[in-house]
Scaffold this motif. Sequence first.
Motif, mmCIF file in Angstrom:
data_model
loop_
_atom_site.group_PDB
_atom_site.id
_atom_site.type_symbol
_atom_site.label_atom_id
_atom_site.label_comp_id
_atom_site.label_asym_id
_atom_site.label_seq_id
_atom_site.Cartn_x
_atom_site.Cartn_y
_atom_site.Cartn_z
ATOM 1 N N PHE A 21 1.102 -0.975 0.026
ATOM 2 C CA PHE A 21 0.362 0.033 0.421
ATOM 3 C C PHE A 21 0.678 1.382 -0.307
ATOM 4 O O PHE A 21 -0.417 2.620 -0.018
ATOM 5 C CB PHE A 21 -1.317 -0.029 1.431
ATOM 6 C CG PHE A 21 -2.266 -1.212 0.606
ATOM 7 C CD1 PHE A 21 -2.483 -0.918 0.418
ATOM 8 C CD2 PHE A 21 -1.920 -1.801 1.984
ATOM 9 C CE1 PHE A 21 -3.997 -1.847 0.440
ATOM 10 C CE2 PHE A 21 -3.210 -2.765 1.719
ATOM 11 C CZ PHE A 21 -3.512 -3.322 1.174
ATOM 12 N N ASN A 39 -4.970 7.319 2.026
ATOM 13 C CA ASN A 39 -5.195 5.998 1.704
ATOM 14 C C ASN A 39 -5.511 4.404 3.525
ATOM 15 O O ASN A 39 -4.789 4.913 4.391
ATOM 16 C CB ASN A 39 -3.489 5.085 1.329
ATOM 17 C CG ASN A 39 -3.390 3.754 1.073
ATOM 18 O OD1 ASN A 39 -4.477 2.386 1.798
ATOM 19 N ND2 ASN A 39 -2.744 3.476 0.229
ATOM 20 N N THR A 41 -5.981 2.035 4.368
ATOM 21 C CA THR A 41 -5.995 0.427 4.900
ATOM 22 C C THR A 41 -3.740 0.954 5.224
ATOM 23 O O THR A 41 -3.762 0.534 6.674
ATOM 24 C CB THR A 41 -5.404 -0.285 3.641
ATOM 25 O OG1 THR A 41 -7.045 -0.601 2.971
ATOM 26 C CG2 THR A 41 -5.072 -1.653 4.032
ATOM 27 N N THR A 44 -4.515 2.834 8.991
ATOM 28 C CA THR A 44 -4.721 2.247 10.019
ATOM 29 C C THR A 44 -3.461 0.679 10.449
ATOM 30 O O THR A 44 -3.670 1.353 11.214
ATOM 31 C CB THR A 44 -6.294 0.775 9.015
ATOM 32 O OG1 THR A 44 -6.897 2.167 9.140
ATOM 33 C CG2 THR A 44 -6.628 0.676 10.329
ATOM 34 N N LEU A 45 -2.755 0.266 9.522
ATOM 35 C CA LEU A 45 -2.461 -0.336 9.775
ATOM 36 C C LEU A 45 -0.843 0.846 10.859
ATOM 37 O O LEU A 45 -0.110 -0.141 11.657
ATOM 38 C CB LEU A 45 -1.269 -1.220 8.131
ATOM 39 C CG LEU A 45 -2.527 -1.854 7.802
ATOM 40 C CD1 LEU A 45 -1.272 -2.635 5.728
ATOM 41 C CD2 LEU A 45 -2.040 -3.388 8.670
#
Length: 115
Positions: A21, A39, A41, A44-45
Amino acid sequence: METVARRLEARIEQIPGAKGFLPGRKYGTPVNFKAIQENLTLATLISRSDAALAHYCGLDASVKHRIDEQREVQNMRAEALRMQTEQLAARNRQARQDREARQSLASWQRGYRSV
């Protein structure tokens, strides 16, 4: 500037699942924090795994705090459930022992009338 960007990318790539990502960038250009923030995702990661990196990237670092709180609540619920299970097991064990003790008595001792 390039070494900072490379170290930042390397740190992000260490997060499981984040490597795919990471937004592309040309050599010599800084890391695009706006693309990282957009982004969901990747953001969040990063927030879940590294609060300091999330703060540096301009992400909401409170996400990790909330996740940690939720995990703590979940662990407390699991502990309470385990304690209740132990109490029920002890109660059932005692009831079984009482039943077995009554069964071993003669019928006249158990309070039955013979007709």
